[in-house]
Design an enzyme around this catalytic site. Structure first.
Site, PDB file in Angstrom:
ATOM      1  N   ARG A 160       0.923  -0.872  -0.016  1.00 43.92           N
ATOM      2  CA  ARG A 160       0.124   0.057  -0.113  1.00 43.92           C
ATOM      3  C   ARG A 160       1.136   1.233   0.059  1.00 43.92           C
ATOM      4  O   ARG A 160       1.437   1.637   0.938  1.00 43.92           O
ATOM      5  CB  ARG A 160      -0.873  -0.057   1.381  1.00 43.92           C
ATOM      6  CG  ARG A 160      -1.894   1.170   0.934  1.00 43.92           C
ATOM      7  CD  ARG A 160      -2.877   1.140   2.353  1.00 43.92           C
ATOM      8  NE  ARG A 160      -3.773   0.207   2.380  1.00 43.92           N
ATOM      9  CZ  ARG A 160      -4.066  -0.757   3.502  1.00 43.92           C
ATOM     10  NH1 ARG A 160      -3.687  -0.286   4.696  1.00 43.92           N
ATOM     11  NH2 ARG A 160      -5.049  -1.583   3.441  1.00 43.92           N
ATOM     12  N   PRO A 161       1.241   1.800  -1.056  1.00 43.72           N
ATOM     13  CA  PRO A 161       2.390   2.640  -1.474  1.00 43.72           C
ATOM     14  C   PRO A 161       2.181   4.106  -0.846  1.00 43.72           C
ATOM     15  O   PRO A 161       2.286   5.172  -1.376  1.00 43.72           O
ATOM     16  CB  PRO A 161       2.334   2.810  -2.966  1.00 43.72           C
ATOM     17  CG  PRO A 161       1.001   2.729  -3.346  1.00 43.72           C
ATOM     18  CD  PRO A 161       0.298   1.617  -2.257  1.00 43.72           C
ATOM     19  N   CYS A 162       2.483   3.865   0.495  1.00 49.96           N
ATOM     20  CA  CYS A 162       2.457   5.456   1.356  1.00 49.96           C
ATOM     21  C   CYS A 162       3.851   5.822   1.005  1.00 49.96           C
ATOM     22  O   CYS A 162       3.824   7.316   1.390  1.00 49.96           O
ATOM     23  CB  CYS A 162       2.165   5.148   2.822  1.00 49.96           C
ATOM     24  SG  CYS A 162       3.469   3.914   3.608  1.00 49.96           S
ATOM     25  N   HIS A 163       4.676   5.329   0.610  1.00 43.42           N
ATOM     26  CA  HIS A 163       6.102   5.684   0.120  1.00 43.42           C
ATOM     27  C   HIS A 163       5.895   6.980  -1.095  1.00 43.42           C
ATOM     28  O   HIS A 163       6.728   7.861  -1.177  1.00 43.42           O
ATOM     29  CB  HIS A 163       7.163   4.800  -0.174  1.00 43.42           C
ATOM     30  CG  HIS A 163       6.857   3.957  -1.251  1.00 43.42           C
ATOM     31  ND1 HIS A 163       6.107   2.829  -1.177  1.00 43.42           N
ATOM     32  CD2 HIS A 163       7.167   4.073  -2.790  1.00 43.42           C
ATOM     33  CE1 HIS A 163       5.777   2.241  -2.483  1.00 43.42           C
ATOM     34  NE2 HIS A 163       6.594   3.009  -3.231  1.00 43.42           N
TER      35      HIS A 163
END
Length: 168
Positions: A133-136
């Site tokens: 879940r690409p919070c980056h």
């Protein structure tokens, strides 16, 4: 039943935690993916079962991502969290590979007022599924790297992997 495994990655050893699921590929829905030293990261609990074979599909997708061959994960997740967090996390999942947005952009996408940017940041910080879940892909205004539970150096690694990081 809660199951877990670890895997080596360019970010260090990842801890994958899941729940058995009749509908998930490989039979496991991912509940948590964390890195060593992660703020509020998962730690193995009594009663959890080490079951590497339950994560074969998830591990394969992660290897493909780190090798640059996968740009979107197809993994069933265990859902938890408030409605607000769920909306923020859904917005994260919609950020395309190789793209970054700001915290304000996420607030806009979920229909929250600009004043809720801190709440958006808190929800992003509570994301239990780093990498997948690409919070980056969420950065500060002006392109600054801010707020990654796995550490800013890992955030930079992921952005570099996706070839999107631009010097502030």
């Amino acid at each position: 039943m809660t199951v877990y495994t670890t895997m080596d990655s360019p970010l260090g050893e990842l801890l994958l935690v899941g729940e058995e699921s009749a509908t998930a590929a490989g039979g496991t829905a991912l509940a948590s993916l964390s890195v060593p030293g992660q703020k509020n990261g998962a730690v193995v609990q009594d009663g959890w079962t080490s079951k590497p074979e339950a994560f074969t599909e998830i591990v394969a997708q992660l290897h493909s991502y780190f090798d640059g061959r996968l740009t979107r994960f197809d993994i069933e997740y265990v859902t938890s969290g408030s409605d607000f967090r769920q909306r923020v996390w859904t917005a994260l999942e919609a950020i395309p590979y190789g793209t970054t947005l700001t915290y304000g952009d996420i607030a806009d996408r979920i229909g929250a007022p600009k004043a809720s940017v801190r709440a958006v940041g808190t929800a992003i910080g509570a994301n239990p599924l780093l990498v997948v879940r690409p919070c980056h892909r969420v950065i500060g205004t002006g392109g600054t790297l801010t707020g990654y539970a796995g550490g800013l150096e890992r955030k930079q690694q992921l952005l570099d992997l996706e070839n999107v990081h631009q010097a502030a």
